[in-house]
Design a protein around this motif. Structure first.
Motif, short mmCIF file in Angstrom:
data_model
loop_
_atom_site.label_atom_id
_atom_site.label_comp_id
_atom_site.label_asym_id
_atom_site.label_seq_id
_atom_site.Cartn_x
_atom_site.Cartn_y
_atom_site.Cartn_z
N SER A 121 0.60 -1.19 -0.13
CA SER A 121 -0.01 -0.06 0.13
C SER A 121 0.91 1.23 0.06
O SER A 121 2.14 1.17 0.13
CB SER A 121 -0.92 -0.08 1.18
OG SER A 121 -0.14 0.02 2.34
N SER A 127 -0.93 -4.89 1.78
CA SER A 127 -2.15 -4.77 1.47
C SER A 127 -2.94 -5.99 1.44
O SER A 127 -2.29 -6.94 0.83
CB SER A 127 -2.39 -4.04 0.15
OG SER A 127 -3.73 -3.93 -0.31
N ARG A 147 -19.44 2.13 9.91
CA ARG A 147 -18.08 2.40 10.01
C ARG A 147 -17.19 1.11 9.57
O ARG A 147 -16.12 0.92 8.76
CB ARG A 147 -17.80 2.35 11.62
CG ARG A 147 -16.24 2.80 11.71
CD ARG A 147 -16.01 2.91 13.22
NE ARG A 147 -16.33 1.48 13.88
CZ ARG A 147 -15.22 0.57 13.90
NH1 ARG A 147 -14.15 0.56 13.41
NH2 ARG A 147 -15.63 -0.67 14.48
N THR A 150 -16.57 1.01 5.88
CA THR A 150 -15.88 2.22 5.49
C THR A 150 -14.52 1.37 5.87
O THR A 150 -13.59 1.40 4.81
CB THR A 150 -15.84 3.29 6.45
OG1 THR A 150 -16.97 4.05 6.18
CG2 THR A 150 -14.74 4.26 6.04
N VAL A 151 -14.30 0.57 6.84
CA VAL A 151 -12.79 -0.10 7.14
C VAL A 151 -13.06 -1.20 6.05
O VAL A 151 -11.65 -1.46 5.60
CB VAL A 151 -12.99 -0.76 8.54
CG1 VAL A 151 -11.66 -1.47 8.85
CG2 VAL A 151 -12.93 0.23 9.52
N SER A 153 -13.90 -1.12 2.95
CA SER A 153 -13.43 -0.77 1.86
C SER A 153 -12.05 -0.24 1.67
O SER A 153 -11.34 -0.30 0.71
CB SER A 153 -14.38 0.76 1.71
OG SER A 153 -13.93 1.21 0.39
N GLU A 154 -11.52 0.22 2.72
CA GLU A 154 -10.17 0.75 2.95
C GLU A 154 -9.18 -0.57 2.65
O GLU A 154 -7.99 -0.46 2.58
CB GLU A 154 -9.95 1.07 4.45
CG GLU A 154 -10.43 2.49 4.43
CD GLU A 154 -10.58 3.24 5.86
OE1 GLU A 154 -9.95 2.59 6.84
OE2 GLU A 154 -10.83 4.39 6.09
N HIS A 155 -9.68 -1.64 3.05
CA HIS A 155 -8.77 -3.14 3.00
C HIS A 155 -9.20 -3.76 1.52
O HIS A 155 -8.76 -4.92 1.57
CB HIS A 155 -9.23 -3.84 4.08
CG HIS A 155 -8.58 -3.40 5.52
ND1 HIS A 155 -8.94 -2.44 6.20
CD2 HIS A 155 -7.50 -3.94 6.15
CE1 HIS A 155 -8.03 -2.30 7.46
NE2 HIS A 155 -7.26 -3.37 7.10
N LYS A 195 -9.56 -5.15 14.40
CA LYS A 195 -9.87 -3.79 13.86
C LYS A 195 -11.32 -3.28 14.12
O LYS A 195 -11.61 -2.25 14.08
CB LYS A 195 -9.15 -3.46 12.53
CG LYS A 195 -7.61 -3.85 12.58
CD LYS A 195 -7.12 -3.43 10.96
CE LYS A 195 -5.67 -3.66 10.99
NZ LYS A 195 -5.07 -3.22 9.58
#
Length: 228
Positions: A121, A127, A147, A150-151, A153-155, A195
């Motif tokens: 990443s 990643s 939330r 969102t997490v 999506s970040e992964h 997480k």
């Protein structure tokens, strides 16, 4: 008599030049013999042309033999000849690349860069790109559902579904992971569970339960393993 046409711009390799010489020998000898048949005077010209045509053949064969033995390295393509000179003289020889080979090299570099981008990443951390192929389900009763999405999506998670009984909330925050996933994927999913604030996780048989999701966040099963 058939006419042999040679396009000089298409002769790009030494071995092709040798072929052009063979065609040239055939053309020259054919010309000599044709002239010998059609020229009557003076009388010595037909004989001379026939002799010249005969002598041309062994001279050419000797020349070809020398080229294929003593000067064989010089008949190689530029890249192989450059390597030969480099090994012989211990000097670095640069050979200009053709547009085709350059484009092929650039394409391979782009593929490697794409693979590296999937592994690393922007901040230098690993990643979890393999999450792209997994289907995640998020329980509709989870208060922090947005939330969690969102997490995910970040992964790199691209597919998320909603599941859950409208009249039955899960007792604990549990992540259910398909038992058919690899050990490495399970390990990374456990890290992800931490997480997301999960109380623990469990393995389940999504095939037997006919569940299309590979991972269920907020499942109804009890905690099988706690998140450390």
């Amino acid at each position: 008599m058939s006419r042999q046409n040679i396009a000089p711009e298409k002769i790009t390799k030494p071995i092709q030049l040798l072929g052009a010489w063979l065609v040239g020998l055939f053309s020259v000898n054919s010309t000599f013999l044709f002239a010998a048949v059609n020229i009557a005077e003076p009388a010595w010209i037909p004989g001379s042309l026939v002799v010249a045509a005969i002598v041309n053949v062994p001279v050419f064969l000797v020349a070809v033999f020398i080229l294929q033995t003593k000067f064989r390295p010089e008949l190689q393509e530029d890249s192989y000849y450059a390597e030969y000179i480099s090994q012989k003289t211990n000097e670095l020889i640069r050979v200009s690349a053709s547009p085709h080979s350059t484009q092929e090299l650039l394409s391979k570099i782009e593929v490697l860069e794409a693979r590296l981008a999937g592994l690393v990443s922007s901040n230098g951390e690993e990643s979890i790109s393999e999450f792209n192929g997994l289907l995640f389900g998020v329980n509709l009763h989870l208060k922090d559902r947005d939330r969690i999405k969102t997490v995910l999506s970040e992964h790199g998670v691209l597919k998320v579904t909603k599941f859950g009984d409208p009249d039955n909330e899960p007792a604990d925050r549990v992540m259910s992971i398909s038992q058919y996933l690899s050990a490495e994927k399970v390990r990374k999913l456990v890290i992800l569970a931490g997480k997301l604030g999960m109380d623990g996780y469990r393995l389940f048989d999504n095939h037997m339960e006919e569940t299309e999701e590979d991972v269920l966040i907020g499942s109804y099963g009890g905690v099988q393993f706690e998140v450390i």
